[in-house]
Design a protein around this motif. Structure first.
Motif, PDB file in Angstrom:
ATOM      1  N   LYS A  70      34.243  29.850 -12.078  1.00  0.00           N
ATOM      2  CA  LYS A  70      34.772  29.851 -10.713  1.00  0.00           C
ATOM      3  C   LYS A  70      35.088  28.446 -10.232  1.00  0.00           C
ATOM      4  N   LEU A  71      34.207  27.502 -10.532  1.00  0.00           N
ATOM      5  CA  LEU A  71      34.435  26.122 -10.114  1.00  0.00           C
ATOM      6  C   LEU A  71      35.671  25.538 -10.790  1.00  0.00           C
ATOM      7  N   LEU A  72      35.796  25.728 -12.093  1.00  0.00           N
ATOM      8  CA  LEU A  72      36.965  25.220 -12.813  1.00  0.00           C
ATOM      9  C   LEU A  72      38.243  25.858 -12.285  1.00  0.00           C
TER      10      LEU A  72
ATOM     11  N   ILE B  17      31.861  23.865  -1.073  1.00  0.00           N
ATOM     12  CA  ILE B  17      32.361  24.548  -2.260  1.00  0.00           C
ATOM     13  C   ILE B  17      32.252  26.058  -2.096  1.00  0.00           C
ATOM     14  N   ASP B  18      31.153  26.553  -1.533  1.00  0.00           N
ATOM     15  CA  ASP B  18      31.007  28.006  -1.322  1.00  0.00           C
ATOM     16  C   ASP B  18      32.107  28.561  -0.432  1.00  0.00           C
ATOM     17  N   LYS B  19      32.413  27.844   0.644  1.00  0.00           N
ATOM     18  CA  LYS B  19      33.471  28.297   1.557  1.00  0.00           C
ATOM     19  C   LYS B  19      34.822  28.330   0.844  1.00  0.00           C
ATOM     20  N   LEU B  20      35.092  27.314   0.024  1.00  0.00           N
ATOM     21  CA  LEU B  20      36.344  27.274  -0.739  1.00  0.00           C
ATOM     22  C   LEU B  20      36.402  28.408  -1.755  1.00  0.00           C
ATOM     23  N   LEU B  21      35.290  28.662  -2.442  1.00  0.00           N
ATOM     24  CA  LEU B  21      35.265  29.740  -3.434  1.00  0.00           C
ATOM     25  C   LEU B  21      35.479  31.110  -2.782  1.00  0.00           C
ATOM     26  N   LYS B  22      34.852  31.338  -1.624  1.00  0.00           N
ATOM     27  CA  LYS B  22      35.014  32.623  -0.924  1.00  0.00           C
ATOM     28  C   LYS B  22      36.458  32.819  -0.466  1.00  0.00           C
ATOM     29  N   TYR B  23      37.045  31.770   0.094  1.00  0.00           N
ATOM     30  CA  TYR B  23      38.436  31.867   0.556  1.00  0.00           C
ATOM     31  C   TYR B  23      39.353  32.101  -0.641  1.00  0.00           C
ATOM     32  N   GLN B  24      39.134  31.358  -1.696  1.00  0.00           N
ATOM     33  CA  GLN B  24      39.969  31.503  -2.881  1.00  0.00           C
ATOM     34  C   GLN B  24      39.898  32.919  -3.443  1.00  0.00           C
ATOM     35  N   ALA B  25      38.705  33.473  -3.529  1.00  0.00           N
ATOM     36  CA  ALA B  25      38.542  34.828  -4.066  1.00  0.00           C
ATOM     37  C   ALA B  25      39.323  35.848  -3.252  1.00  0.00           C
ATOM     38  N   ALA B  26      39.389  35.628  -1.939  1.00  0.00           N
ATOM     39  CA  ALA B  26      40.068  36.581  -1.067  1.00  0.00           C
ATOM     40  C   ALA B  26      41.580  36.387  -1.018  1.00  0.00           C
ATOM     41  N   VAL B  27      42.042  35.148  -1.137  1.00  0.00           N
ATOM     42  CA  VAL B  27      43.447  34.857  -0.846  1.00  0.00           C
ATOM     43  C   VAL B  27      44.251  34.354  -2.043  1.00  0.00           C
ATOM     44  N   CYS B  28      43.651  33.547  -2.865  1.00  0.00           N
ATOM     45  CA  CYS B  28      44.399  32.867  -3.930  1.00  0.00           C
ATOM     46  C   CYS B  28      43.534  32.796  -5.182  1.00  0.00           C
ATOM     47  N   PRO B  29      43.332  33.921  -5.863  1.00  0.00           N
ATOM     48  CA  PRO B  29      42.343  33.973  -6.941  1.00  0.00           C
ATOM     49  C   PRO B  29      42.661  33.145  -8.191  1.00  0.00           C
ATOM     50  N   SER B  30      43.896  32.702  -8.352  1.00  0.00           N
ATOM     51  CA  SER B  30      44.217  31.915  -9.544  1.00  0.00           C
ATOM     52  C   SER B  30      45.249  30.844  -9.201  1.00  0.00           C
TER      53      SER B  30
ATOM     54  N   GLU C 130      40.400  27.713  13.353  1.00  0.00           N
ATOM     55  CA  GLU C 130      40.791  26.379  12.907  1.00  0.00           C
ATOM     56  C   GLU C 130      40.419  26.187  11.436  1.00  0.00           C
ATOM     57  N   THR C 131      39.249  26.637  11.042  1.00  0.00           N
ATOM     58  CA  THR C 131      38.815  26.538   9.652  1.00  0.00           C
ATOM     59  C   THR C 131      39.716  27.373   8.755  1.00  0.00           C
ATOM     60  N   ASP C 132      40.087  28.573   9.192  1.00  0.00           N
ATOM     61  CA  ASP C 132      40.980  29.419   8.396  1.00  0.00           C
ATOM     62  C   ASP C 132      42.340  28.762   8.196  1.00  0.00           C
ATOM     63  N   ARG C 133      42.879  28.141   9.254  1.00  0.00           N
ATOM     64  CA  ARG C 133      44.173  27.452   9.117  1.00  0.00           C
ATOM     65  C   ARG C 133      44.065  26.274   8.156  1.00  0.00           C
ATOM     66  N   LEU C 134      42.957  25.558   8.225  1.00  0.00           N
ATOM     67  CA  LEU C 134      42.736  24.434   7.323  1.00  0.00           C
ATOM     68  C   LEU C 134      42.626  24.916   5.879  1.00  0.00           C
ATOM     69  N   LEU C 135      41.895  25.998   5.664  1.00  0.00           N
ATOM     70  CA  LEU C 135      41.777  26.556   4.319  1.00  0.00           C
ATOM     71  C   LEU C 135      43.138  26.998   3.791  1.00  0.00           C
ATOM     72  N   GLU C 136      43.929  27.630   4.649  1.00  0.00           N
ATOM     73  CA  GLU C 136      45.263  28.052   4.240  1.00  0.00           C
ATOM     74  C   GLU C 136      46.086  26.849   3.807  1.00  0.00           C
ATOM     75  N   LYS C 137      46.019  25.772   4.578  1.00  0.00           N
ATOM     76  CA  LYS C 137      46.759  24.556   4.231  1.00  0.00           C
ATOM     77  C   LYS C 137      46.249  23.958   2.917  1.00  0.00           C
TER      78      LYS C 137
END
Length: 173
Positions: free
Chosen positions: A134-136, A60-73, A4-11
């Motif tokens: 990373k935050l910016l 924020i940590d969870k968002l940064l980790k997901y972003q690094a793996a899936v959507c880096p920019s 559920e968290t992964d689907r939310l992050l994807e959205k």
């Protein structure tokens, strides 16, 4: 719960419906609210979107980790309006809104708050400098989401964001 968290992050990274309203640095998280296309247009400043519409928070940590793996920019370039206070910049932003294919964010609070955080970091220290970058990047990635694939994103910055114009523009060099 993890799926559920992964689907939310994807959205969160694909769709602007959940808008990053504000950063909560005491608890290291971002508060999101639901905003449909008409709500974006009606908001004089997305900074002051209705807080009672709070939908969810995410670390924020969870968002940064997901972003690094899936959507880096960011998904697409972001065009910025920089200004001094009371100079007609809101009118300019509304003019861009009237152009089909422009998705306009007016003075997003999370970006304004990031500027305040930046002012309290020691950017000569590599760890703090990397965290800031990373935050910016995370914030700009969240603001680069649009409802239509070919829309251009225009951010009317707060006049207080002038202290990091170069960093906002460096995201695309």
């Amino acid at each position: 719960h993890a799926m559920e968290t992964d689907r939310l992050l994807e959205k969160l990274f694909d769709n602007p419906e959940l808008y990053p309203l504000e950063l909560d640095f005491t608890k290291e998280r971002i508060h999101f609210i639901r905003m449909l296309p008409l709500a974006y247009k009606r908001a004089s400043f997305t900074t002051y979107a209705r807080k009672e519409a709070l939908k969810m928070t995410m670390g924020i940590d969870k968002l940064l980790k997901y972003q690094a793996a899936v959507c880096p920019s960011p998904h697409r370039p972001i065009f910025h309006i920089f200004h001094i206070a009371y100079c007609g910049s809101t009118l300019l932003a509304r003019c861009f809104e009237a152009i089909k294919g422009c998705f306009v964010l007016k003075e997003p609070r999370a970006l304004y708050q990031a500027g305040h955080i930046r002012a309290h970091l020691d950017l000569t220290q590599e760890g703090q400098r990397e965290y800031w970058k990373k935050l910016l990047n995370l914030i700009l990635t969240l603001f680069s989401r649009t409802y239509h694939e070919n829309d251009a994103v225009v951010i009317k910055n707060s006049d207080l964001n002038s202290n990091f114009i170069a960093e906002l523009l460096d995201q695309y060099s």
